[in-house]
Design an enzyme around this catalytic site. Sequence first.
Site, PDB file in Angstrom:
ATOM      1  N   ASN A  13       0.815  -1.160  -0.098  1.00  0.00           N
ATOM      2  CA  ASN A  13       0.029  -0.088  -0.076  1.00  0.00           C
ATOM      3  C   ASN A  13       0.725   1.169   0.028  1.00  0.00           C
ATOM      4  O   ASN A  13       0.388   2.377  -0.238  1.00  0.00           O
ATOM      5  CB  ASN A  13      -1.108   0.056   1.236  1.00  0.00           C
ATOM      6  CG  ASN A  13      -0.364  -0.028   2.802  1.00  0.00           C
ATOM      7  OD1 ASN A  13       0.831  -0.802   2.426  1.00  0.00           O
ATOM      8  ND2 ASN A  13      -0.685   0.471   3.607  1.00  0.00           N
ATOM      9  N   ILE A  16       8.104   0.785  -0.911  1.00  0.00           N
ATOM     10  CA  ILE A  16       8.600   0.120  -1.808  1.00  0.00           C
ATOM     11  C   ILE A  16       7.728  -0.871  -2.181  1.00  0.00           C
ATOM     12  O   ILE A  16       7.430  -1.090  -3.472  1.00  0.00           O
ATOM     13  CB  ILE A  16       9.963  -0.373  -1.261  1.00  0.00           C
ATOM     14  CG1 ILE A  16      11.060   0.564  -0.919  1.00  0.00           C
ATOM     15  CG2 ILE A  16      10.598  -1.706  -1.988  1.00  0.00           C
ATOM     16  CD1 ILE A  16      12.108  -0.016   0.243  1.00  0.00           C
ATOM     17  N   TYR A 143      16.503  -5.632  13.887  1.00  0.00           N
ATOM     18  CA  TYR A 143      16.091  -5.606  12.382  1.00  0.00           C
ATOM     19  C   TYR A 143      17.214  -6.330  11.700  1.00  0.00           C
ATOM     20  O   TYR A 143      16.745  -7.080  10.572  1.00  0.00           O
ATOM     21  CB  TYR A 143      16.243  -4.155  12.038  1.00  0.00           C
ATOM     22  CG  TYR A 143      15.943  -3.673  10.657  1.00  0.00           C
ATOM     23  CD1 TYR A 143      14.684  -3.830  10.228  1.00  0.00           C
ATOM     24  CD2 TYR A 143      16.739  -3.254   9.819  1.00  0.00           C
ATOM     25  CE1 TYR A 143      14.259  -3.359   8.811  1.00  0.00           C
ATOM     26  CE2 TYR A 143      16.391  -2.872   8.542  1.00  0.00           C
ATOM     27  CZ  TYR A 143      15.254  -2.995   7.967  1.00  0.00           C
ATOM     28  OH  TYR A 143      14.856  -2.652   6.781  1.00  0.00           O
ATOM     29  N   LYS A 147      16.578  -9.436   8.869  1.00  0.00           N
ATOM     30  CA  LYS A 147      16.949  -9.403   7.469  1.00  0.00           C
ATOM     31  C   LYS A 147      17.996 -10.225   7.120  1.00  0.00           C
ATOM     32  O   LYS A 147      17.923 -10.707   5.978  1.00  0.00           O
ATOM     33  CB  LYS A 147      17.149  -7.738   7.173  1.00  0.00           C
ATOM     34  CG  LYS A 147      16.245  -6.814   7.491  1.00  0.00           C
ATOM     35  CD  LYS A 147      15.052  -7.029   6.571  1.00  0.00           C
ATOM     36  CE  LYS A 147      13.910  -6.175   6.556  1.00  0.00           C
ATOM     37  NZ  LYS A 147      12.647  -6.351   5.514  1.00  0.00           N
TER      38      LYS A 147
END
Length: 237
Positions: A13, A16, A143, A147
């Site tokens: 939405n 990226i 984070y 990742k």
Amino acid sequence: MTQPRRVLITGGNRGIGRAIAESFVAAGDSVAITSRDGSGPEGATAIACDVTDSASVDAAFDEAEQALGGPVEVLVANAGITDDGLLMRMSDESFAKVIDTNLAGAFRCVRRASKGMIRLRHGRIVLISSIVAVTGGPGQVNYAASKAGLIGMARSITRELGGRGITANVVTPGYIDTDMTRGLPEAQREAFVAATPAGRFAQPEEVAAAVRFLASDDAAYISGAVLPVDGGLGMGH
Ligand code: NDP
């Protein structure tokens, strides 16, 4: 795979994910996106989904496959959050929340998507990681760990499903101009630009171009790869 392909992008939405969705729509593919509030770009079917909830993910795929007219052929696992903080002060909740969204969220989507892809004997999985996965980042233990996990995930999928016409790759963006980075203090934004050989932030469309390539027929022999879109920021990793 011939066009139009059935494509699902999580977190489509804004930022990226939205740019990725718009580029698949522009190419004539059949696109579904998920967001928590069920909003999305024109031309795509928008479905409400929280990637931290397996039942919500499974229901979103059911709805997407109904709307697109068959199993998802291209999955872009893009939904992600940050919750930065120094290691000594990082709470269990902060660590768990980021892992649950970024890493387990991708797992839930990939697991559901793989069923249809195995049946079709083709599929493209693209996981949106971050250059921080390989460089690390201060204040980003949660984070960066989430990742980095995506790289092991893509490589394990490649070993499990590579013989069935399915590829799984990782894109590691550097600093992209979205809501996620607009909130950074100006001094930090300037420091990131100074550290990036390209000397600028990138636009989300530049990540979308890399995703589109990895999802294409031309990339059929590329799997388990990590493709940086980072202006040279992470070179050597
Ligand atoms: P944004 O904050 O602009 O968008 C994040 C997206 O993820 C939104 O669509 C959001 O949906 C969705 N999302 C977050 N949590 C959930 C959840 N629990 N369930 C479903 N959807 C969720 O971020 P970006 O566009 O910048 O980032 C997209 C991806 O790219 C992320 O994975 C991010 O880590 C990664 N990335 C971004 C970089 C950057 O510089 N911007 C650099 C490197 C990687 P909602 O609207 O419902 O919140």
